[in-house]
Design an enzyme around this catalytic site. Structure first.
Site, mmCIF file in Angstrom:
data_model
loop_
_atom_site.group_PDB
_atom_site.id
_atom_site.type_symbol
_atom_site.label_atom_id
_atom_site.label_comp_id
_atom_site.label_asym_id
_atom_site.label_seq_id
_atom_site.Cartn_x
_atom_site.Cartn_y
_atom_site.Cartn_z
ATOM 1 N N CYS A 169 9.474 -8.848 22.898
ATOM 2 C CA CYS A 169 8.721 -9.237 21.480
ATOM 3 C C CYS A 169 8.351 -9.866 20.628
ATOM 4 O O CYS A 169 7.706 -9.862 20.132
ATOM 5 C CB CYS A 169 10.300 -9.275 20.650
ATOM 6 S SG CYS A 169 11.854 -8.152 20.764
ATOM 7 N N HIS A 206 7.736 -11.677 13.977
ATOM 8 C CA HIS A 206 8.538 -10.538 14.696
ATOM 9 C C HIS A 206 9.565 -9.613 13.476
ATOM 10 O O HIS A 206 10.391 -10.758 12.762
ATOM 11 C CB HIS A 206 9.227 -10.661 15.809
ATOM 12 C CG HIS A 206 10.018 -9.949 16.329
ATOM 13 N ND1 HIS A 206 9.060 -8.277 16.523
ATOM 14 C CD2 HIS A 206 10.890 -9.843 17.308
ATOM 15 C CE1 HIS A 206 10.570 -7.916 17.388
ATOM 16 N NE2 HIS A 206 11.809 -8.745 18.174
ATOM 17 N N ASN A 237 13.345 -3.347 14.705
ATOM 18 C CA ASN A 237 12.727 -3.795 15.337
ATOM 19 C C ASN A 237 12.298 -2.784 16.738
ATOM 20 O O ASN A 237 12.904 -2.354 17.253
ATOM 21 C CB ASN A 237 14.157 -4.980 16.271
ATOM 22 C CG ASN A 237 13.296 -5.645 17.547
ATOM 23 O OD1 ASN A 237 12.291 -5.379 17.398
ATOM 24 N ND2 ASN A 237 14.403 -6.689 17.321
HETATM 25 N N1 COA Z 1 28.653 -2.232 13.100
HETATM 26 C C1 COA Z 1 29.868 -3.072 11.984
HETATM 27 N N2 COA Z 1 30.704 -3.973 12.356
HETATM 28 C C2 COA Z 1 30.090 -5.145 13.564
HETATM 29 C C3 COA Z 1 28.571 -4.258 13.808
HETATM 30 C C4 COA Z 1 28.256 -3.320 13.458
HETATM 31 N N3 COA Z 1 27.405 -1.912 13.690
HETATM 32 N N4 COA Z 1 28.705 -4.982 15.176
HETATM 33 C C5 COA Z 1 28.738 -6.013 15.194
HETATM 34 N N5 COA Z 1 30.398 -5.689 14.170
HETATM 35 C C6 COA Z 1 30.634 -6.683 13.752
HETATM 36 C C7 COA Z 1 31.323 -7.686 15.445
HETATM 37 O O1 COA Z 1 32.662 -7.205 15.818
HETATM 38 C C8 COA Z 1 32.607 -8.833 14.586
HETATM 39 O O2 COA Z 1 33.711 -8.583 13.739
HETATM 40 P P1 COA Z 1 34.677 -9.695 14.518
HETATM 41 O O3 COA Z 1 34.674 -10.357 13.143
HETATM 42 O O4 COA Z 1 35.798 -8.514 13.476
HETATM 43 O O5 COA Z 1 34.639 -9.905 15.486
HETATM 44 C C9 COA Z 1 31.481 -8.861 12.916
HETATM 45 O O6 COA Z 1 30.978 -7.192 12.369
HETATM 46 C C10 COA Z 1 30.431 -9.614 13.018
HETATM 47 O O7 COA Z 1 29.487 -9.451 14.009
HETATM 48 P P2 COA Z 1 28.561 -10.920 14.356
HETATM 49 O O8 COA Z 1 28.016 -10.946 15.595
HETATM 50 O O9 COA Z 1 29.200 -12.456 13.821
HETATM 51 O O10 COA Z 1 27.588 -10.459 12.937
HETATM 52 P P3 COA Z 1 26.660 -10.687 13.103
HETATM 53 O O11 COA Z 1 25.904 -11.197 11.706
HETATM 54 O O12 COA Z 1 25.419 -12.459 13.824
HETATM 55 O O13 COA Z 1 25.481 -9.262 12.992
HETATM 56 C C11 COA Z 1 23.300 -9.328 15.008
HETATM 57 C C12 COA Z 1 25.484 -9.386 14.441
HETATM 58 C C13 COA Z 1 23.337 -8.693 15.796
HETATM 59 C C14 COA Z 1 22.820 -8.455 13.317
HETATM 60 C C15 COA Z 1 22.621 -10.825 14.416
HETATM 61 O O14 COA Z 1 23.145 -11.139 15.295
HETATM 62 C C16 COA Z 1 21.260 -10.614 14.618
HETATM 63 O O15 COA Z 1 21.282 -9.911 14.483
HETATM 64 N N6 COA Z 1 20.969 -10.659 16.234
HETATM 65 C C17 COA Z 1 19.518 -11.060 16.292
HETATM 66 C C18 COA Z 1 19.522 -10.022 17.527
HETATM 67 C C19 COA Z 1 18.449 -9.816 17.875
HETATM 68 O O16 COA Z 1 17.283 -10.128 16.712
HETATM 69 N N7 COA Z 1 17.800 -9.255 18.774
HETATM 70 C C20 COA Z 1 16.526 -8.669 18.922
HETATM 71 C C21 COA Z 1 15.590 -10.541 19.537
HETATM 72 S S1 COA Z 1 13.996 -9.587 19.544
#
Ligand code: COA
Length: 328
Positions: free
Chosen positions: A113, A254, A284
């Protein structure tokens, strides 16, 4: 002529098919509300089996070249930033052929990215050293081909697209500063790894044969990395360019997560109204996300000639980078 750099044209292309949050909710255990709240995404565009990365890139490139007001034959170098080429040998030359850039040399660059930003910085070196005059940079990805569609923690994030820009050698340098970084220690937080099977070639020689595994990601780790490193990289670039947050007209990040973009703006004390965001519509799009957001903002008149843009890309590697430039 001097050895400054100007970005004189941009273009973009996305596939037609739109995958909504409601579609995703039919595929995995998620909801529109969860996705919008945690990411800001509503739609992403997905390439069909008949749409290729090269075709999308060629459309974006042609529109950037048209805006630049030059002929494809005036392009000296094409850098395609992608992690998902149509051909593992590279797709830049294919695009060169599609757009008729017969005098260019073309190659692929992989920095996930951060790819478009790394391509811009690489192009700037060829311009500053006087080697090339007109360089086409493309950021394009079709990550939908490598997403694990059963993994709700990652499949909701990614969409496909292509964006392009034309950089030209000019007297008055408009690339004010830049920085490129990587940290291989955290390499395992975001991967699209090769995963072939063992293949016995002779009695004592074993090779591997197969394809790549779908994307794996530690979302929390990537989130923390982005929120820490992106403001740092932009602050350094602002310092190098002798600029303060007040001088920045637009923040071009990004498009990984709206919350990441908001947190970066907050840390930099840049108002949220200056964030160029298209995440709601495209998700993304990896290397395409920065040029897609730039192209939309230039074409709808938000970004005007002379505006100062602070850009930052980040992603797998881990890689990240920043560039501050004046548009036009
Ligand atoms: N729908 C519903 N629930 C979901 C889910 C979805 N699509 N994905 C994860 N969950 C759940 C998890 O299982 C977790 O449940 P639990 O509390 O029972 O364990 C809960 O939601 C919270 O998960 P968490 O990982 O803490 O969420 P978050 O607020 O960190 O959001 C992302 C997850 C992936 C959106 C976030 O971490 C993110 O954007 N990270 C950066 C990723 C990225 O940009 N990658 C590419 C880089 S170029």
């Amino acid at each position: 002529m001097g050895a400054g750099i100007a970005i004189i044209g941009c273009g973009s292309a996305v596939p037609e098919a739109v995958l909504t949050n409601d579609h995703l909710a039919q595929m995995v255990d998620t909801s529109d509300e969860w996705i919008v709240t945690r990411t800001g995404m509503r739609n992403r565009h997905i390439a069909s089996p008949t749409e290729s990365l090269s075709q999308l890139s060629a459309i974006a490139a042609k529109s950037a070249i048209a805006m630049a007001g030059i002929s494809p034959t005036e392009i000296d170098l094409i850098i395609l930033a992608t992690s998902t080429p149509d051909d593992m040998f590279g797709s830049a030359c294919k695009i060169q052929g599609l757009i008729g850039a017969t005098n260019a040399v073309a190659f692929d660059l992989t920095a996930a990215c951060s790819g478009f930003l790394f391509a811009l910085i690489t192009a700037s070196q060829f311009i500053r050293t006087g080697v090339h005059k007109n360089i086409l940079i493309i950021g394009a990805d079709v990550l939908s081909r490598w997403v694990d569609w059963t993994d709700r923690t990652s499949c909701i994030l990614f969409g496909d697209g292509a964006g392009a820009a034309v950089c030209q050698r000019v007297d008055d340098d408009r690339l004010l500063s830049f920085g490129m970084y990587s940290n291989g220690i955290q390499n395992d937080s975001l991967n699209l790894n090769y995963g072939g099977d063992r293949k016995l070639l002779t009695e004592d020689i074993t090779a591997q044969y197969g394809t790549f595994n779908p994307i794996t990601m530690n979302g929390k780790e990537v989130y923390r990395f982005a929120v820490a490193k992106v403001p740092e990289a932009i602050s350094k670039a602002m310092f190098q360019a002798n600029l303060t947050a007040d001088d920045i007209d637009w923040l071009l990040l990004h498009q990984a997560n709206q919350r990441i973009m908001d947190a970066v703006a907050k840390r930099l004390k840049i108002p949220q109204s200056k964030i160029l965001s298209n995440i709601e519509e495209y998700g993304n799009t990896s290397a395409a996300s920065i040029p897609l957001a730039l192209d939309a903002a230039v074409r709808d008149g938000r970004v005007k000639p002379g505006d100062i843009i602070a850009a930052s890309g980040f992603g797998a590697g881990l890689t990240w980078g920043s560039a501050i430039f004046k548009w036009g």
